[in-house]
Scaffold this motif. Sequence first.
Motif, PDB file in Angstrom:
ATOM      1  N   GLU A  47      -7.417 -46.717  19.153  1.00 60.35           N
ATOM      2  CA  GLU A  47      -7.386 -46.795  17.783  1.00 60.35           C
ATOM      3  C   GLU A  47      -6.163 -46.812  17.125  1.00 60.35           C
ATOM      4  OE1 GLU A  47      -7.886 -44.107  19.662  1.00 60.35           O
ATOM      5  OE2 GLU A  47      -7.634 -42.154  18.773  1.00 60.35           O
ATOM      6  N   TYR A  48      -4.966 -46.828  18.072  1.00 61.54           N
ATOM      7  CA  TYR A  48      -3.743 -47.033  17.522  1.00 61.54           C
ATOM      8  C   TYR A  48      -2.636 -48.122  18.091  1.00 61.54           C
ATOM      9  CZ  TYR A  48      -3.760 -42.101  16.118  1.00 61.54           C
ATOM     10  OH  TYR A  48      -4.115 -40.619  15.550  1.00 61.54           O
ATOM     11  N   VAL A  49      -2.032 -48.464  17.150  1.00 58.20           N
ATOM     12  CA  VAL A  49      -0.907 -49.252  17.574  1.00 58.20           C
ATOM     13  C   VAL A  49       0.305 -48.544  18.105  1.00 58.20           C
ATOM     14  CG1 VAL A  49       0.824 -50.720  16.531  1.00 58.20           C
ATOM     15  CG2 VAL A  49      -1.787 -51.358  16.025  1.00 58.20           C
ATOM     16  N   GLY A  50       0.861 -49.224  19.197  1.00 56.39           N
ATOM     17  CA  GLY A  50       2.113 -48.565  19.681  1.00 56.39           C
ATOM     18  C   GLY A  50       2.185 -48.139  21.280  1.00 56.39           C
ATOM     19  N   GLY A  51       1.158 -47.920  21.826  1.00 55.87           N
ATOM     20  CA  GLY A  51       1.145 -47.318  23.226  1.00 55.87           C
ATOM     21  C   GLY A  51       2.383 -46.292  23.435  1.00 55.87           C
ATOM     22  N   THR A  52       2.664 -46.362  24.655  1.00 54.19           N
ATOM     23  CA  THR A  52       4.044 -45.520  25.082  1.00 54.19           C
ATOM     24  C   THR A  52       5.265 -45.748  24.168  1.00 54.19           C
ATOM     25  OG1 THR A  52       2.833 -45.435  27.338  1.00 54.19           O
ATOM     26  CG2 THR A  52       5.066 -44.688  27.058  1.00 54.19           C
ATOM     27  N   THR A  53       5.311 -47.064  23.899  1.00 56.29           N
ATOM     28  CA  THR A  53       6.506 -47.413  23.003  1.00 56.29           C
ATOM     29  C   THR A  53       6.571 -46.419  22.025  1.00 56.29           C
ATOM     30  OG1 THR A  53       6.151 -49.630  23.794  1.00 56.29           O
ATOM     31  CG2 THR A  53       7.779 -49.544  22.269  1.00 56.29           C
ATOM     32  N   ALA A  54       5.389 -46.285  21.174  1.00 58.62           N
ATOM     33  CA  ALA A  54       5.464 -45.450  20.014  1.00 58.62           C
ATOM     34  C   ALA A  54       6.022 -43.990  20.365  1.00 58.62           C
ATOM     35  CB  ALA A  54       4.212 -45.427  19.266  1.00 58.62           C
ATOM     36  N   LEU A  55       5.953 -43.575  21.631  1.00 52.24           N
ATOM     37  CA  LEU A  55       6.194 -42.173  21.859  1.00 52.24           C
ATOM     38  C   LEU A  55       7.622 -41.917  22.368  1.00 52.24           C
ATOM     39  CD1 LEU A  55       2.692 -41.230  24.244  1.00 52.24           C
ATOM     40  CD2 LEU A  55       3.157 -41.007  21.737  1.00 52.24           C
ATOM     41  N   SER A  56       8.253 -43.178  22.800  1.00 55.40           N
ATOM     42  CA  SER A  56       9.525 -43.548  23.430  1.00 55.40           C
ATOM     43  C   SER A  56      10.639 -43.251  22.687  1.00 55.40           C
ATOM     44  CB  SER A  56       9.579 -44.836  24.016  1.00 55.40           C
ATOM     45  OG  SER A  56       9.780 -45.627  23.079  1.00 55.40           O
ATOM     46  N   GLY A  57      11.671 -43.149  23.285  1.00 54.51           N
ATOM     47  CA  GLY A  57      13.142 -43.066  22.765  1.00 54.51           C
ATOM     48  C   GLY A  57      13.386 -44.358  21.877  1.00 54.51           C
ATOM     49  N   GLY A  58      12.752 -45.438  22.280  1.00 55.46           N
ATOM     50  CA  GLY A  58      12.805 -46.676  21.648  1.00 55.46           C
ATOM     51  C   GLY A  58      14.182 -47.307  22.004  1.00 55.46           C
ATOM     52  N   THR A  59      14.892 -46.792  23.092  1.00 56.28           N
ATOM     53  CA  THR A  59      16.427 -47.442  23.513  1.00 56.28           C
ATOM     54  C   THR A  59      16.112 -48.774  24.098  1.00 56.28           C
ATOM     55  OG1 THR A  59      17.062 -45.152  23.780  1.00 56.28           O
ATOM     56  CG2 THR A  59      18.237 -47.098  24.712  1.00 56.28           C
ATOM     57  N   LEU A 159      -0.384 -46.375  13.265  1.00 56.31           N
ATOM     58  CA  LEU A 159       0.620 -46.418  14.211  1.00 56.31           C
ATOM     59  C   LEU A 159       0.534 -44.982  14.997  1.00 56.31           C
ATOM     60  CD1 LEU A 159       3.447 -47.039  15.038  1.00 56.31           C
ATOM     61  CD2 LEU A 159       4.357 -46.145  12.885  1.00 56.31           C
ATOM     62  N   ARG A 160       0.635 -45.056  16.192  1.00 53.19           N
ATOM     63  CA  ARG A 160       0.483 -43.948  17.197  1.00 53.19           C
ATOM     64  C   ARG A 160       1.583 -42.947  16.867  1.00 53.19           C
ATOM     65  NH1 ARG A 160      -2.279 -42.533  21.341  1.00 53.19           N
ATOM     66  NH2 ARG A 160      -3.179 -44.542  21.826  1.00 53.19           N
ATOM     67  N   PRO A 161       1.075 -41.614  16.456  1.00 53.11           N
ATOM     68  CA  PRO A 161       2.065 -40.462  16.185  1.00 53.11           C
ATOM     69  C   PRO A 161       2.865 -40.357  17.531  1.00 53.11           C
ATOM     70  CG  PRO A 161      -0.185 -39.742  15.657  1.00 53.11           C
ATOM     71  CD  PRO A 161      -0.421 -41.090  16.291  1.00 53.11           C
ATOM     72  N   PRO A 162       4.068 -39.615  17.083  1.00 50.31           N
ATOM     73  CA  PRO A 162       5.029 -39.286  18.298  1.00 50.31           C
ATOM     74  C   PRO A 162       4.539 -38.089  18.992  1.00 50.31           C
ATOM     75  CG  PRO A 162       5.889 -38.814  16.480  1.00 50.31           C
ATOM     76  CD  PRO A 162       4.733 -39.426  15.898  1.00 50.31           C
ATOM     77  N   LEU A 291       0.643 -44.098  43.735  1.00 50.93           N
ATOM     78  CA  LEU A 291       1.303 -42.709  43.414  1.00 50.93           C
ATOM     79  C   LEU A 291       0.519 -41.804  43.949  1.00 50.93           C
ATOM     80  CD1 LEU A 291       1.855 -43.494  39.461  1.00 50.93           C
ATOM     81  CD2 LEU A 291       3.153 -44.153  41.184  1.00 50.93           C
ATOM     82  N   PRO A 292       0.219 -41.860  45.269  1.00 51.27           N
ATOM     83  CA  PRO A 292      -0.562 -40.572  45.833  1.00 51.27           C
ATOM     84  C   PRO A 292      -0.012 -39.288  45.702  1.00 51.27           C
ATOM     85  CG  PRO A 292       0.665 -41.966  47.704  1.00 51.27           C
ATOM     86  CD  PRO A 292       0.613 -42.642  46.178  1.00 51.27           C
ATOM     87  N   GLY A 293      -0.819 -38.204  45.421  1.00 49.50           N
ATOM     88  CA  GLY A 293      -0.250 -36.843  45.128  1.00 49.50           C
ATOM     89  C   GLY A 293       0.332 -36.653  43.766  1.00 49.50           C
ATOM     90  N   ILE A 294       0.405 -37.841  42.754  1.00 48.61           N
ATOM     91  CA  ILE A 294       1.003 -37.465  41.671  1.00 48.61           C
ATOM     92  C   ILE A 294      -0.184 -37.423  40.632  1.00 48.61           C
ATOM     93  CG2 ILE A 294       2.472 -38.359  39.799  1.00 48.61           C
ATOM     94  CD1 ILE A 294       3.933 -37.502  42.363  1.00 48.61           C
ATOM     95  N   GLU A 295      -0.589 -36.280  39.730  1.00 42.83           N
ATOM     96  CA  GLU A 295      -1.709 -36.136  39.054  1.00 42.83           C
ATOM     97  C   GLU A 295      -1.368 -36.735  37.788  1.00 42.83           C
ATOM     98  OE1 GLU A 295      -2.991 -32.171  38.531  1.00 42.83           O
ATOM     99  OE2 GLU A 295      -2.385 -31.763  40.952  1.00 42.83           O
ATOM    100  N   MET A 296      -2.402 -37.434  37.292  1.00 46.77           N
ATOM    101  CA  MET A 296      -2.443 -38.424  35.959  1.00 46.77           C
ATOM    102  C   MET A 296      -1.852 -37.606  34.878  1.00 46.77           C
ATOM    103  SD  MET A 296      -5.263 -40.730  34.426  1.00 46.77           S
ATOM    104  CE  MET A 296      -6.047 -41.529  35.856  1.00 46.77           C
ATOM    105  N   ASP A 297      -2.232 -36.067  34.852  1.00 43.87           N
ATOM    106  CA  ASP A 297      -1.987 -35.166  33.788  1.00 43.87           C
ATOM    107  C   ASP A 297      -0.669 -34.939  33.732  1.00 43.87           C
ATOM    108  OD1 ASP A 297      -4.582 -34.666  33.310  1.00 43.87           O
ATOM    109  OD2 ASP A 297      -4.503 -32.542  33.897  1.00 43.87           O
ATOM    110  N   TRP A 298       0.044 -35.620  34.668  1.00 46.64           N
ATOM    111  CA  TRP A 298       1.662 -35.117  34.464  1.00 46.64           C
ATOM    112  C   TRP A 298       2.233 -36.398  33.816  1.00 46.64           C
ATOM    113  CZ3 TRP A 298       2.517 -33.971  40.548  1.00 46.64           C
ATOM    114  CH2 TRP A 298       1.827 -32.902  40.787  1.00 46.64           C
ATOM    115  N   CYS A 299       1.476 -37.211  33.415  1.00 46.46           N
ATOM    116  CA  CYS A 299       2.104 -38.694  32.852  1.00 46.46           C
ATOM    117  C   CYS A 299       2.445 -38.559  31.411  1.00 46.46           C
ATOM    118  CB  CYS A 299       0.934 -39.946  33.081  1.00 46.46           C
ATOM    119  SG  CYS A 299       1.518 -41.371  32.377  1.00 46.46           S
ATOM    120  N   PRO A 300       3.486 -38.783  31.037  1.00 50.61           N
ATOM    121  CA  PRO A 300       3.430 -38.385  29.394  1.00 50.61           C
ATOM    122  C   PRO A 300       3.409 -39.663  28.735  1.00 50.61           C
ATOM    123  CG  PRO A 300       5.867 -38.688  30.769  1.00 50.61           C
ATOM    124  CD  PRO A 300       4.841 -38.924  31.688  1.00 50.61           C
TER     125      PRO A 300
END
Length: 583
Positions: A47-59, A159-162, A291-300
């Motif tokens: 429902e939002y535009v921006g994906g992870t880019t909207a959450l990012s530092g934008g650098t 716009l996806r909130p931070p 990514l074996p052993g890495i839980e999806m819940d740890w993905c920011p």
Amino acid sequence: MLLQLENLPAQGGEYDVVVIGAGGAGLAAALFAGLAGQKVLLVEHTEYVGGTTALSGGTTWIPGTLHSARVNPQDTLAEAARYLDNAIGERADPALRQAFLQAGPAVVAALEAATEVKFRPYPKHPDYISDLPGSTLNGRALEPLPFDGRLLGKLFAVLRPPIPEFTVLGGMMVDRTDINHLLKLKSSLPSFRHSLKLLLRHASDRLSYPRGTRLVMGNALVGRLLYSLSKLGKVQLALRTQASDIQHDEGGVHGLTLRQGKASRSIKVNQGVILASGGFNRDPEQRARLLPGIEMDWCPGAPGHTGQAQQLARGLGAKLAEGSLSPAFWAPVSLRRRADGSQAVFPHFMLDRAKPGMLTVNAKGARFVNESTSYHLFGLAMQEANRSTPSIPAYLICDAAALRQYGMGMVRPGGKGLEPFLADGYLSAGNTLAELAGKLGMDPATLEDSVARNNRYAASGVDSDFHRGETAYQQNMGDPSRGQPNPNIGPLAEAPYYAVRLYPGDIGAATGLQTDTQARVLGRDGQPIAGLYAVGNDMHSIMGGVYTAPGITIGPALVFASIAATHASQRNTRALTRDTVTQ
Ligand SMILES: Cc1cc2nc3c(=O)[nH]c(=O)nc-3n(C[C@H](O)[C@H](O)[C@H](O)COP(=O)(O)OP(=O)(O)OC[C@H]3O[C@@H](n4cnc5c(N)ncnc54)[C@H](O)[C@@H]3O)c2cc1C
């Protein structure tokens, strides 16, 4: 600008270019295609535009721009190429990074001249492997200018909130400059003025908006891209929409079937489909493989990266590339349940772990990593160390003085308001190191020894175990104001002592679809699938899974968005033979 699929005729619609995924790469691809005069549809399944880019530092790491010339006139593209060659070597195709470097300056110039996307250089933001020849301390990393979200009108709501934990006071965004001013609010008049301005603006925003409208970092970049698209007027945006099928024949990709709720339409595509769906990170099958052993819940990252668009591409013969240092980019993250039941995932990029008075240990209480290394190498080190000694979670440890000064993860600086964090176990505390070790289930003598060694290194300035604070990059993340010989190492001496659990979180995909220098997706035969492009994290990282510098996913995302959009716009679709690879 917003398209309801049911408003298209039943026989479907026709577009020149269709972009799948409305994050940074997709918005930029749509913008460049629109600027090239194409009729564009941008498809986003959340429902939002921006994906992870909207959450990012934008650098945004793009060497050789006019901004770079202002702060670091000695730097050249040849030096940037030398640095990347040294850092990446054969882990990725050198032709791709050459294409990026050559196109980058013009892409930034075009964005700034023709759109509302504007940048400034960081005064200092070193390349991450700053001891390699060709690296620089500044000029290559750009920051999007803050943006007034009110200009978006109704589009502000899409716009996806931070990440909430990156904001203060109910949705006020702050960047590095703001944080520095807020921390000095009581001791410096300019900081007091800056902070007061921020607070007054935020108070006024909250009368009419659910969050602050002064956007910084990734939200500013996405806001600026979206605003530019809306002003251009040539691009339609279909939210909550997904492509269920790509039509393709010997002339290349020529159509899509789209679904939005109950509506479904066939779309004729004249020039090309650009995949910008952000990579595989939430595709359970690819995660289990890569990514074996890495839980999806740890993905920011944002929630949308289901990998579904990549599956469609694989159905046409596309394949994921190989040879990277790592299939993902990493950061240590800490986790906490929010009041609404959702999980907060907090990346420990730069505010705490590299600072003096902070230490990281494994489950036994022993150090295993240079705390001031880049977040990517830190995440990889956790996984490597975990093979011999449990290091997932690892423990970020500090004393009361460091907690007051820097905060720790979601715990803000100041040292107040700790009770809820202690109550839910996010933060552990002990009046002695032995008490803290007991609470964490680790050997008290090992933790005490780790701290004692650290305190000796703080006095000498030399970490003979992990060489903490020896490079310009690491020193930039430290704090010289504490007066220690090494800005990254300080003693842990003031009780109580605190700990937060760290997990390796994937912040983005490094492994993606194999492309050529025009961002064309390659089939298993190594030839381009005509009319199909991949950009952003759908494209295999040109950095070969090495986190070379700040902004090395968004920089190439914007540059290859331009390259793909330009190539698609100019493609001769009358030729039925497949395009050949151009290097
Ligand atoms: C907290 C954080 C900070 C970061 N800071 C930086 C930084 O400062 N600089 C930097 O370079 N990198 C940074 N990164 C990494 C960076 O944000 C990402 O690598 C980058 O934004 C990816 O851009 P993208 O356009 O490929 O994907 P995204 O921005 O994630 O966009 C992909 C979009 O596609 C949509 N989508 C997915 N599948 C489909 C489908 N099938 N159909 C339609 N739409 C679909 C998604 O919903 C999403 O909106 C950071 C990451 C995190 C988590």
